[in-house]
Structure formats: structure tokens, C-alpha cells
Motif scaffolding. Structure first.
Motif: not given
Length: 386
Positions: A300-314
Motif C-alpha cells: 500500500i503506497d499511501r495511507v491517510d487514516i483518522a478517527q477509526t473506532g477500532n484499529n487504524s491498521i491491523l
């Protein structure tokens, strides 16, 4: 900040980690030629047209249906195409209408469908009913389709070859948006699937799901408030995805904006890099990225993750996965976690890099094999790795 790239004992994919760091350039967005034509433009072989309250289906000078049913008109137009054909013929639908969730428009091989209007799905149904359904087919294309209401599936394709979906807009109140699988005969993969641009909202389960596909090209999946994942790849190999853009995907669940499961990316007994994703954007929802159940072979080249209720990345029991090869951001409260369950081989050959991590954490528990964390900037975040 603390980095770890010390040698570990060999994992399932030791020796392929370096391969995962070489990211092939993404192709131009899929389906540019399809997107250039407005709905209904170009030549066609049959059409279904709404005038007043009456649908009329024609093939050349032949009228093959007149009546009040949008579904009957579409199916009659499809049915009027040349029997036994070995090249594509096209049906254009002009107008909006409704159909029951307990019914479906079936497409045979070598059929192109272009729906210039909206199909509203009402009532209830069971099984694999879908607005557009195709099974055991070759060379099927849906150029434009807009769906509202509560279908079981917006589009359902089983055991197909050369399947193309163009501009698809699914604003639903339940159901699953698009499912493409090989579950009629799992010994034979569905092959060569192209999905150009999907907007999907309001599903009770996934936005777009594949299972048992070899050769998948996805332009953009835009998911809004889907019950489960925005894009879910199961047992799918040789896949390229440009963008997953999800808000509220899988809220209150363990599903993710982008999920890989059920040996996704596994070719034979190994995980060479064969799943390439340009960008995952996730806001809210369950998780941002989730890799599970012996999946991997992914960059995965790029990620933009915010405010997830569970893990951002698992990353759980996955192998040869490279997250943020080119960069990205993760903002909590969801954390980045490498994990494993005992019933599968331990997580191995994972690279987490080039991230700015804010109000979150990076956690490795239990220790993976040949894992690498590097060039990550921690802002009000902690790191607990092996």
C-alpha cells in the motif's frame, strides 16, 4: 521514536521483504475510454426507453416489449440480442424505474449494458438476486448503473471472465453493493475483472467484495457509511487498486475501509508481491486497513487514516505486507497493531514505514518474524515493538 530492523529468524516470506519494497508504478486510471463517453452515447444493438409511463424495448425495427415494467423491458432488450454471439452487443436503457428485490436482470456472455437512469429497488427477496446478475459468463460489461433502495446485491457476478464495470453509483438503504466471486465452481477463478469508479453508500454489509478472482484492476471505490468494509478482497490475486476512499465504513465493527482476508494474495503456498494499492483514505468507521487470515503479498503506497473506532491498521497472520511504501498519516484514537492468532502461522515479513503517527500507538504483540518499523514519526504516540 524508536526503529527496529534487526535480523530475525526466517519467516514464511523471508527473502521477499526486499521485493515488497520495490513498488511498480501504478497504471493510468482504469476505464478512461469508458468514462469519456456519456451514458447512452455511441452505437447500440437494442434499447429500452421510457416514455410517459410506458417502457418500450426495440432491436432495430423490432419492438420486443411494451409495458410498465422496467425490468421486463431491460430483459427483453437483452434477450433480443443475437443468440450464440461471440462478440459483444450493447443494450442502452433510457429512463428510471423500479424493480423488486426478489428479481434480477440476467446478463449472458458478450453483453454490454448501459443504464441511463436510476433503478430503485423495493420490497424484499432472498438468495443471490441482484439488480444486475451474471453467472458463468464471458465478456460482460456494465458501463453505467445508478441504484437506490434495498437490493440484496447491486451487481452480482459469479464465475466470470473479462468482466468490466464502468461508472457505478449505488446509494442504498441495505444489501451489498458489488460482489464478484467464483463460488459456483471454486476450482476455477473468476478472471480479468476491471472496476473503474464506484460510489457506494448505505449498505448493510460490504461496499465492494471479491472472492476467488485472478486479475483485478480497480480505479476508485468511494464508500460512505457502508455497514462493513468499503472494499474487501478475499482470495484474490494479481490485483491493482488505485484508491479506496471511505468514511464511516464498518462503524462499530471490526471491518475496515480496505480489508484483505481468506488467503488474499496467496499464490500457491507463498506470498510474492501481487496486490498493489495506491492509496487508502479512511475517516471514522471500524478500521482503516485490515489484513487477516493468511493474506499478504501486498504493498500500500499511501495511507491517510483518522478517527477509526477500532484499529487504524491491523495486520493479523499476514505475510509480506508493506504499509506506506511512499508515505502517510495515521491519527488516533485507533492504533497500528501487528498481531497473530495461534491457529495460523505467525505474522512475518511486515514493513511499517514512512508514517506520521499522531495520538495513537504502534504495537507488535505477539512478536512477528522479520518485521521492520522505520522512518515513522511519533506525535503524542507510543511504540511497543519487539
Amino acid at each position: 521514536m524508536r526503529s527496529s530492523s534487526k535480523p530475525r529468524k526466517l519467516g514464511l516470506m523471508a527473502g521477499l521483504t526486499a521485493m515488497a519494497l520495490v513498488v511498480a508504478p501504478l497504471p493510468a486510471p482504469a476505464g478512461a475510454a469508458t468514462a469519456a463517453l456519456a451514458c447512452g452515447d455511441g452505437s447500440y444493438n437494442a434499447e429500452a426507453v421510457l416514455s410517459g409511463g410506458t417502457w418500450t424495448a426495440r432491436n432495430g425495427s423490432r419492438t420486443v416489449y411494451t409495458g410498465s415494467s422496467m425490468l421486463s423491458a431491460m430483459q427483453a432488450a437483452v434477450g433480443s440480442l443475437t443468440a450464440g454471439r461471440t462478440s459483444k452487443q450493447r443494450v442502452v436503457v433510457r429512463g428510471s424505474g423500479s424493480m423488486s428485490a426478489g428479481s434480477r436482470l440476467s446478463l449472458p456472455s458478450y453483453t454490454v449494458l448501459d443504464v441511463c437512469g436510476t433503478v430503485n429497488v423495493t420490497g424484499s427477496g432472498s438468495g443471490d438476486q441482484a439488480v444486475v446478475y451474471a453467472r458463468g459468463v464471458t465478456d460482460v460489461e456494465v458501463q453505467h448503473l445508478n441504484v437506490t433502495g434495498a437490493p440484496l446485491y447491486g451487481i452480482f457476478v459469479r464465475n466470470g471472465v473479462n468482466v468490466t464495470l464502468g461508472q457505478i453509483d449505488l446509494r442504498l438503504s441495505s444489501g451489498l453493493g458489488i460482489r464478484i466471486d467464483n463460488h459456483g465452481d471454486r476450482s476455477v477463478r473468476t478472471r480479468n475483472v476491471r472496476i473503474d469508479n464506484v460510489y457506494v453508500s448505505g449498505t448493510s454489509t460490504h461496499g465492494v467484495e471479491t472472492y476467488g478472482v485472478d486479475g483485478l484492476t480497480v480505479g476508485t471505490v468511494t464508500a460512505r457509511n457502508t455497514g462493513h468494509s468499503g472494499l474487501l478482497l478475499n482470495d484474490t490475486i494479481n490485483a491493482t487498486v488505485n484508491t479506496v476512499d471511505a468514511q464511516g465504513a464498518g462503524t462499530g465493527t471490526g471491518y475496515a475501509a480496505f480489508r484483505m482476508a481468506n488467503r488474499n494474495g496467496r499464490i500457491g503456498s507463498s506470498y510474492p508481491t501481487n496486490v498493489r494499492v495506491g492509496r487508502v483514505i479512511a475517516r471514522g468507521g471500524g478500521r482503516g486497513v485490515f489484513c487477516v487470515s493468511e493474506s499478504g503479498g501486498a504493498v500500500i503506497d499511501r495511507v491517510d487514516i483518522a478517527q477509526t473506532g477500532n484499529n487504524s491498521i491491523l495486520i493479523e497472520n499476514c505475510y509480506n505486507v508493506n504499509i506506506a511504501a511512499q508515505g502517510g498519516t495515521v491519527t488516533g484514537p485507533g492504533d497500528i497493531r501487528l498481531a497473530a492468532r495461534s491457529e495460523f502461522p505467525n505474522t512475518s515479513d511486515i514493513v511499517i514505514q514512512n508514517l506520521t503517527v499522531t495520538n495513537s500507538a504502534i504495537t507488535e504483540n505477539p512478536c512477528g518474524v522479520n518485521t521492520t518499523f522505520r522512518n515513522n514519526t511519533l506525535v503524542n504516540s507510543r511504540q511497543t515493538i519487539c
